[in-house]
Motif scaffolding. Sequence first.
Motif, PDB file in Angstrom:
ATOM      1  N   GLY A 121      -8.970 -52.409  66.955  1.00  0.00           N
ATOM      2  CA  GLY A 121      -7.964 -51.761  67.787  1.00  0.00           C
ATOM      3  C   GLY A 121      -6.669 -52.548  67.845  1.00  0.00           C
ATOM      4  N   PHE A 122      -6.762 -53.870  67.918  1.00  0.00           N
ATOM      5  CA  PHE A 122      -5.558 -54.695  67.983  1.00  0.00           C
ATOM      6  C   PHE A 122      -4.818 -54.657  66.651  1.00  0.00           C
ATOM      7  N   THR A 123      -5.535 -54.696  65.557  1.00  0.00           N
ATOM      8  CA  THR A 123      -4.917 -54.600  64.232  1.00  0.00           C
ATOM      9  C   THR A 123      -4.175 -53.272  64.095  1.00  0.00           C
ATOM     10  N   ASP A 124      -4.789 -52.186  64.533  1.00  0.00           N
ATOM     11  CA  ASP A 124      -4.139 -50.869  64.475  1.00  0.00           C
ATOM     12  C   ASP A 124      -2.918 -50.835  65.391  1.00  0.00           C
ATOM     13  N   PHE A 125      -3.011 -51.442  66.560  1.00  0.00           N
ATOM     14  CA  PHE A 125      -1.894 -51.496  67.499  1.00  0.00           C
ATOM     15  C   PHE A 125      -0.705 -52.218  66.882  1.00  0.00           C
ATOM     16  N   LEU A 126      -0.940 -53.378  66.265  1.00  0.00           N
ATOM     17  CA  LEU A 126       0.139 -54.128  65.633  1.00  0.00           C
ATOM     18  C   LEU A 126       0.756 -53.355  64.478  1.00  0.00           C
ATOM     19  N   ARG A 127      -0.069 -52.696  63.683  1.00  0.00           N
ATOM     20  CA  ARG A 127       0.434 -51.904  62.555  1.00  0.00           C
ATOM     21  C   ARG A 127       1.359 -50.793  63.071  1.00  0.00           C
ATOM     22  N   THR A 128       0.957 -50.147  64.152  1.00  0.00           N
ATOM     23  CA  THR A 128       1.773 -49.077  64.719  1.00  0.00           C
ATOM     24  C   THR A 128       3.100 -49.623  65.242  1.00  0.00           C
ATOM     25  N   VAL A 156      -3.825 -58.425  76.380  1.00  0.00           N
ATOM     26  CA  VAL A 156      -2.371 -58.523  76.266  1.00  0.00           C
ATOM     27  C   VAL A 156      -1.764 -58.101  77.600  1.00  0.00           C
ATOM     28  N   ARG A 157      -0.769 -58.891  78.068  1.00  0.00           N
ATOM     29  CA  ARG A 157      -0.071 -58.533  79.297  1.00  0.00           C
ATOM     30  C   ARG A 157       1.401 -58.907  79.196  1.00  0.00           C
ATOM     31  N   ASP A 158       2.193 -58.360  80.072  1.00  0.00           N
ATOM     32  CA  ASP A 158       3.621 -58.667  80.183  1.00  0.00           C
ATOM     33  C   ASP A 158       3.743 -59.970  80.967  1.00  0.00           C
ATOM     34  N   SER A 159       4.385 -60.975  80.384  1.00  0.00           N
ATOM     35  CA  SER A 159       4.476 -62.272  81.052  1.00  0.00           C
ATOM     36  C   SER A 159       5.322 -62.209  82.325  1.00  0.00           C
ATOM     37  N   GLU A 208       1.907 -62.076  76.694  1.00  0.00           N
ATOM     38  CA  GLU A 208       0.939 -63.161  76.673  1.00  0.00           C
ATOM     39  C   GLU A 208      -0.383 -62.610  76.164  1.00  0.00           C
ATOM     40  N   LEU A 209      -1.125 -63.462  75.486  1.00  0.00           N
ATOM     41  CA  LEU A 209      -2.413 -63.091  74.907  1.00  0.00           C
ATOM     42  C   LEU A 209      -3.500 -63.999  75.459  1.00  0.00           C
ATOM     43  N   ALA A 210      -4.691 -63.452  75.561  1.00  0.00           N
ATOM     44  CA  ALA A 210      -5.849 -64.239  75.957  1.00  0.00           C
ATOM     45  C   ALA A 210      -7.072 -63.665  75.265  1.00  0.00           C
ATOM     46  N   HIS A 211      -8.054 -64.518  75.036  1.00  0.00           N
ATOM     47  CA  HIS A 211      -9.302 -64.091  74.409  1.00  0.00           C
ATOM     48  C   HIS A 211     -10.402 -64.007  75.451  1.00  0.00           C
ATOM     49  N   ALA A 212     -11.159 -62.952  75.385  1.00  0.00           N
ATOM     50  CA  ALA A 212     -12.384 -62.790  76.148  1.00  0.00           C
ATOM     51  C   ALA A 212     -13.452 -62.453  75.107  1.00  0.00           C
ATOM     52  N   ASP A 231       0.412 -59.982  87.267  1.00  0.00           N
ATOM     53  CA  ASP A 231      -0.571 -59.269  88.082  1.00  0.00           C
ATOM     54  C   ASP A 231      -0.617 -57.780  87.743  1.00  0.00           C
ATOM     55  N   GLY A 232       0.168 -57.383  86.739  1.00  0.00           N
ATOM     56  CA  GLY A 232       0.214 -55.986  86.333  1.00  0.00           C
ATOM     57  C   GLY A 232      -0.924 -55.621  85.398  1.00  0.00           C
ATOM     58  N   PRO A 233      -0.790 -54.491  84.733  1.00  0.00           N
ATOM     59  CA  PRO A 233      -1.854 -54.010  83.847  1.00  0.00           C
ATOM     60  C   PRO A 233      -2.086 -54.939  82.656  1.00  0.00           C
ATOM     61  N   VAL A 234      -3.310 -54.923  82.174  1.00  0.00           N
ATOM     62  CA  VAL A 234      -3.722 -55.717  81.014  1.00  0.00           C
ATOM     63  C   VAL A 234      -4.304 -54.756  79.986  1.00  0.00           C
ATOM     64  N   LEU A 235      -3.814 -54.851  78.747  1.00  0.00           N
ATOM     65  CA  LEU A 235      -4.373 -54.059  77.653  1.00  0.00           C
ATOM     66  C   LEU A 235      -5.571 -54.802  77.070  1.00  0.00           C
ATOM     67  N   HIS A 236      -6.649 -54.083  76.795  1.00  0.00           N
ATOM     68  CA  HIS A 236      -7.866 -54.663  76.228  1.00  0.00           C
ATOM     69  C   HIS A 236      -8.058 -54.075  74.828  1.00  0.00           C
ATOM     70  N   PHE A 237      -8.213 -54.943  73.829  1.00  0.00           N
ATOM     71  CA  PHE A 237      -8.375 -54.498  72.449  1.00  0.00           C
ATOM     72  C   PHE A 237      -9.587 -55.152  71.811  1.00  0.00           C
TER      73      PHE A 237
END
Length: 61
Positions: A50-57, A33-36, A23-27, A40-46
């Motif tokens: 950073g998000f563009t590089d993450f997707l490319r990888t 980004v989190r696991d649906s 799941e994605l959300a904007h701040a 309540d688990g960890p959330v990745l912040h990009f």
Amino acid sequence: MTEIPTQWRKSSHSGGNGGDCVELAHAPATLLVRDSKNPDGPVLHFGTTGFTDFLRTLKEV
């Protein structure tokens, strides 16, 4: 720390069978980004770059 929003949306690239879903959300200036299956688990912040590089990888794997 970035405030966690209440408005999440499931990625259009997630499987429809309840399997591997993210799941994605904007701040402000951040994409979250989190696991649906574990909301309540960890959330990745990009940042944008950073998000563009993450997707490319991910596409290279």
